[in-house]
Enzyme design. Structure first.
Site, mmCIF file in Angstrom:
data_model
loop_
_atom_site.group_PDB
_atom_site.id
_atom_site.type_symbol
_atom_site.label_atom_id
_atom_site.label_comp_id
_atom_site.label_asym_id
_atom_site.label_seq_id
_atom_site.Cartn_x
_atom_site.Cartn_y
_atom_site.Cartn_z
ATOM 1 N N TYR A 84 9.780 -5.426 33.391
ATOM 2 C CA TYR A 84 10.361 -4.981 32.114
ATOM 3 C C TYR A 84 11.808 -5.383 31.725
ATOM 4 O O TYR A 84 12.421 -5.954 32.548
ATOM 5 C CB TYR A 84 10.088 -3.505 32.049
ATOM 6 C CG TYR A 84 11.326 -2.640 32.824
ATOM 7 C CD1 TYR A 84 11.279 -2.653 34.329
ATOM 8 C CD2 TYR A 84 12.340 -1.955 32.033
ATOM 9 C CE1 TYR A 84 12.173 -2.051 34.861
ATOM 10 C CE2 TYR A 84 13.380 -1.255 32.782
ATOM 11 C CZ TYR A 84 13.449 -1.401 34.056
ATOM 12 O OH TYR A 84 14.182 -0.564 34.873
ATOM 13 N N LEU A 89 20.392 -6.049 40.582
ATOM 14 C CA LEU A 89 20.004 -6.458 39.422
ATOM 15 C C LEU A 89 21.167 -7.231 38.983
ATOM 16 O O LEU A 89 22.266 -6.951 38.899
ATOM 17 C CB LEU A 89 19.609 -5.511 38.542
ATOM 18 C CG LEU A 89 18.958 -6.107 37.187
ATOM 19 C CD1 LEU A 89 17.324 -6.653 37.488
ATOM 20 C CD2 LEU A 89 18.914 -5.081 36.229
ATOM 21 N N LYS A 102 13.436 -7.206 37.852
ATOM 22 C CA LYS A 102 13.409 -6.249 37.474
ATOM 23 C C LYS A 102 11.663 -5.657 36.900
ATOM 24 O O LYS A 102 11.187 -5.583 36.027
ATOM 25 C CB LYS A 102 13.915 -6.387 35.736
ATOM 26 C CG LYS A 102 14.528 -5.009 35.190
ATOM 27 C CD LYS A 102 15.370 -5.136 34.049
ATOM 28 C CE LYS A 102 16.017 -3.957 33.415
ATOM 29 N NZ LYS A 102 16.278 -2.820 34.410
ATOM 30 N N GLU A 125 24.609 -0.726 43.830
ATOM 31 C CA GLU A 125 24.526 -0.398 42.298
ATOM 32 C C GLU A 125 24.246 0.898 42.086
ATOM 33 O O GLU A 125 23.625 1.710 42.912
ATOM 34 C CB GLU A 125 23.874 -1.542 41.558
ATOM 35 C CG GLU A 125 22.216 -1.483 41.820
ATOM 36 C CD GLU A 125 21.390 -2.570 41.227
ATOM 37 O OE1 GLU A 125 21.970 -3.098 40.171
ATOM 38 O OE2 GLU A 125 20.495 -3.032 41.682
HETATM 39 N N1 PDD Z 1 18.865 -0.397 33.629
HETATM 40 N N2 PDD Z 1 21.027 -1.972 37.748
HETATM 41 C C1 PDD Z 1 19.660 -1.560 37.577
HETATM 42 C C2 PDD Z 1 18.947 -0.948 39.005
HETATM 43 C C3 PDD Z 1 19.295 -1.391 36.201
HETATM 44 O O1 PDD Z 1 18.010 -0.786 36.122
HETATM 45 C C4 PDD Z 1 20.080 -1.486 35.243
HETATM 46 C C5 PDD Z 1 19.661 -1.664 33.908
HETATM 47 C C6 PDD Z 1 21.574 -2.096 35.487
HETATM 48 C C7 PDD Z 1 22.059 -2.653 34.253
HETATM 49 O O2 PDD Z 1 21.962 -3.812 33.812
HETATM 50 P P1 PDD Z 1 21.831 -4.284 32.311
HETATM 51 O O3 PDD Z 1 23.580 -4.367 31.936
HETATM 52 O O4 PDD Z 1 21.314 -5.525 32.046
HETATM 53 O O5 PDD Z 1 21.261 -3.223 31.337
HETATM 54 C C8 PDD Z 1 21.728 -2.453 36.866
HETATM 55 C C9 PDD Z 1 17.909 -0.371 32.402
HETATM 56 C C10 PDD Z 1 18.971 -0.172 31.304
HETATM 57 C C11 PDD Z 1 16.708 0.343 32.474
HETATM 58 O O6 PDD Z 1 16.318 0.586 33.412
HETATM 59 O O7 PDD Z 1 16.351 1.231 31.567
#
Ligand code: PDD
Length: 281
Positions: free
Chosen positions: A31, A201, A145, A177
């Protein structure tokens, strides 16, 4: 609410998915979560590139990358959304019957997407948020992801029921993270964040923050942050698509910087806000 499912725009209650969809049986899919600023999708190409990486690593055949922007725009129109919005798109491997762990190479993926108005997070960004530290129980391919994120769901729920914003994870003595955010620390005006690897990620907001550091001559290091050295840092913040740049003011029972967002974090927030008002991609 109108959602997108396999080339159709349907009421959310009218989507029918087989329980033999491998997303249902194996959480077999990937996703992306995006958001808009001024109704324009932020860093669309970076999200598409990351989605391509996830799907390639999972050997899910999908060719509809060029349609994704139109899907988001149509959803915004059909739901009469006039504000900024978040956009979720999920691609599962599709249906295979009978249930086997292995899969045929020619399954048609199921594509599901929806939009919703962005939730106002100004208070959190202004005041900062408390977080808890939790052991990282996830797999060794966090660069993908994948929709298989039960360990993140479990710690997220723990954070929620403890009344804090996020659970930040560690492996051995190193921070990886957050459950849904990237993690940053600041010491002597230098910004530190976990280096990219299979343990985290490749966060798109993380990347924007590092670009802003470079452009504005702010020192940064992609270096591991040790749990037992956390108290030697001056400030912390977390980043993510919907979290943006949010100061961390409490870690477990420790009030960081007397519970106030730090000056370096404030500067990054300011640069980030200016950037999101004027971005090209
Ligand atoms: N989550 N690390 C993880 C494990 C994440 O799931 C996310 C994002 C991030 C931040 O990535 P980005 O800056 O590209 O949003 C880091 C999204 C928002 C979600 O799971 O809905």
């Amino acid at each position: 609410m109108i959602v997108y499912f396999n080339s159709k725009f349907l009421h959310k209650d009218d989507v029918k998915v087989s329980p033999f969809d491998r997303a249902y049986l194996f959480a077999d899919g990937a996703y992306e979560a995006l958001r808009s600023y001024n109704q324009k999708l932020f860093r669309l190409n970076s999200h598409l590139k990351r989605l391509k990486h996830s799907l390639t690593e999972l050997s899910i055949l999908f060719s509809g990358f060029n349609d994704i922007k139109t899907i988001a725009e149509e959803l915004v129109k059909k739901n009469n959304i006039n504000s900024d919005y978040s956009f979720y798109i999920q691609i599962s491997r599709g249906i295979s019957f009978p249930r086997t762990h292995h899969f045929a190479s020619d399954i048609t993926p199921n594509v599901f997407a929806f939009v919703k108005p962005i939730v106002d997070n100004r208070k959190q960004r202004e005041e900062g948020v408390p977080i808890i530290l939790e052991k990282d129980l996830r797999w060794l391919r966090c660069d993908i992801k994948s929709i298989s994120i039960l360990p993140a769901v479990m710690v997220s729920q723990k954070a929620f029921s403890s009344g804090v914003f996020e659970a930040v994870l560690y492996r051995d003595n190193f921070i990886t993270e957050g459950s849904h955010t990237s993690f940053f620390a600041v010491k002597n005006n230098t910004i530190y964040t976990t280096p990219l690897s299979n343990y985290i990620l490749d966060g798109i907001t993380r990347k924007v923050v590092l670009e802003l550091c470079k452009e504005n001559q702010i020192e940064y290091k992609e270096e591991n942050i040790k749990v037992d050295e956390l108290k030697t840092y001056d400030e912390f913040f977390i980043t993510g698509t919907t979290t943006e740049v949010t100061p961390v003011i409490k870690i477990d029972d420790w009030f960081v910087n007397n519970g106030k967002p730090g000056v370096v974090t404030r500067n990054i927030q300011k640069l980030f806000n200016i950037y999101t008002e004027n971005f090209n991609e």
